[in-house]
Design an enzyme around this catalytic site. Structure first.
Site, mmCIF file in Angstrom:
data_model
loop_
_atom_site.group_PDB
_atom_site.id
_atom_site.type_symbol
_atom_site.label_atom_id
_atom_site.label_comp_id
_atom_site.label_asym_id
_atom_site.label_seq_id
_atom_site.Cartn_x
_atom_site.Cartn_y
_atom_site.Cartn_z
ATOM 1 N N ARG A 38 0.828 -1.223 0.000
ATOM 2 C CA ARG A 38 0.000 0.000 0.000
ATOM 3 C C ARG A 38 0.855 1.263 0.000
ATOM 4 N NH1 ARG A 38 -5.138 -1.642 3.891
ATOM 5 N NH2 ARG A 38 -6.282 -2.738 2.258
ATOM 6 N N LYS A 199 -19.409 -15.213 1.183
ATOM 7 C CA LYS A 199 -20.818 -14.855 1.375
ATOM 8 C C LYS A 199 -21.479 -14.216 0.153
ATOM 9 C CE LYS A 199 -20.471 -14.342 6.373
ATOM 10 N NZ LYS A 199 -20.644 -13.433 7.531
ATOM 11 N N GLY A 352 -8.804 -8.703 -1.184
ATOM 12 C CA GLY A 352 -7.553 -9.155 -0.579
ATOM 13 C C GLY A 352 -7.097 -10.534 -0.995
ATOM 14 N N GLY A 375 -13.254 -2.814 -0.084
ATOM 15 C CA GLY A 375 -14.626 -2.326 0.088
ATOM 16 C C GLY A 375 -14.978 -1.227 -0.888
#
Length: 398
Positions: A38, A199, A352, A375
């Site tokens: 990052r 999910k 990720g 996200g």
């Protein structure tokens, strides 16, 4: 849907204090930075600003310190690594706002950098408190946001401050928005979406938004079992979100009406328990035995997906194909990583685990764009407006 973000490249920032919001939310192990990715991703923006003679005030969050100082989330270890990665003098401020922070910002010379302590040591940051935004703005003359990973948050450092200073998108922010926008507006066909993860609930909005844009949807990971169960296919003890079975069934129907090829796993690697050392077997059909759970896509599914990927012109991939953290159940994800890398398509990878697979397969350099925002990427692909991006747009575009 091409957003006209104010760009940094042509702006004169020499001698000006620039508040640069970055995403240095890196993993720490034993108090040291475990992965510098990052930090590396935002270096082009930092190097450009240093070259332009800006006086840089850099700010980031790190972890979840719950609005108060917490030594385990200090930016100090990040500072120790970061100062060795840039060819410019770097100092550290233990204060985020206040007299001392302002004093240090005003003492900066052209091309020098001041890294602030963790923004989230102040609860006002996540509350997008106007007073806190004003205190951050007091540290600078210009605002630059290069933290795409935090762009879906309406916080003081990502949204509030942008209304108080001349504001611009950093190079990474601009690239992220440009690449993701192209998926939603002008994708070359055939367009393939590979969606995995555990999910259905976290990916359902993305699938809904992509159905009218893609030609193929390839489903993997734990979420596949909710789709299979919705079609009355036995899934044993596999992960199923019962509350989303109806919606999963409706998505398959909607894809059919739209003429989209919606593929589910046709075979599986199964295990007798959720464990790295579980007993495993390959099931050569869609259904899964009672007492067993699906852990990865099987060889026939891999082959089916590889054929679709090979003929794609545009690919977006988010989420692993199996329980990727256990080596025994990583082959499906790794095979998809290699197939995506081998493809001649424009490829965008986010999330990720998908990024971890790309790195593990050593094929990151063969991917068109690896998104830094998990996200934020998902919300953008869902068609949502990201507060940190909207705040950068000219008022008439908001």
């Amino acid at each position: 849907m091409q957003l006209q973000l104010p760009r940094l490249e042509n702006e004169n920032v020499q001698g000006k204090r620039v508040f640069l919001r970055v995403d240095f939310n890196v993993p720490l192990e034993n108090g040291k930075v475990a992965d510098k990715t990052r930090i590396e991703k935002t270096l082009p923006t930092i190097e450009l600003l240093v070259k332009k003679g800006a006086r840089l005030v850099i700010a980031s969050h790190l972890g979840r310190p719950k609005g108060k100082p917490d030594p385990q989330y200090s930016m100090q270890p990040v500072f120790e690594v970061f100062k060795g990665m840039v060819k410019a003098p770097v100092s550290f401020s233990k204060d985020v706002i206040g007299e001392n922070a302002v004093k240090l910002s005003k003492e900066l010379k052209d091309g020098e950098i001041l890294l602030l302590e963790n923004l989230r040591f102040h609860k006002e940051e996540e509350e997008n408190d106007p007073g806190f935004s004003k205190s951050l703005a007091a540290l600078a003359d210009v605002y630059v946001n290069d933290a795409f990973g935090a762009a879906h948050r309406a916080h003081s450092s990502t949204e509030g401050i942008a209304h108080l200073l001349p504001s611009f998108a950093g190079l990474l922010m601009y690239k992220e928005i440009t690449e993701l926008s192209s998926l939603l507006s002008r994708p070359a066909k055939p367009f393939v979406a590979i969606i995995g993860g555990s999910k259905v609930s976290s990916k359902i909005s993305v699938i809904k938004n992509l159905i009218d844009k893609v030609d193929h949807i390839l489903i993997g990971g734990g979420m596949a079992y909710t789709f299979l169960k919705s079609r009355a296919i036995p899934v044993g003890n596999s992960l199923v979100e019962k509350d989303f079975e109806v919606e999963a069934f409706q998505l398959i129907e909607r894809a059919g009406v739209a003429g989209v090829d919606f593929q589910l796993p046709v075979d599986h690697i199964i295990a007798d328990k959720f464990d790295a050392n579980a007993k495993t077997k390959t099931v050569d059909k869609m259904g899964i035995l009672d007492g067993w759970m699906g852990m990865d896509i099987g060889p026939k599914t891999i082959s089916n997906y590889e054929k679709v990927i090979k003929n794609a012109a545009t690919i977006v991939w988010n989420g692993p194909m199996g329980v990727f953290e256990f080596d025994k159940f990583a082959p499906g994800t790794m095979a998809i990583a290699k197939a995506v890398a081998k493809s001649k398509a424009k490829t965008v990878v986010g999330g990720g685990d998908s990024i971890a697979a790309i790195n593990k397969a050593k094929v990151e350099d063969k991917i068109t764009h690896v998104s830094t925002g998990g996200g934020a990427s998902l919300e953008f692909l869902e068609g949502k407006k990201l507060p940190g991006v909207v705040a950068l747009l000219k008022s008439e575009e908001r």
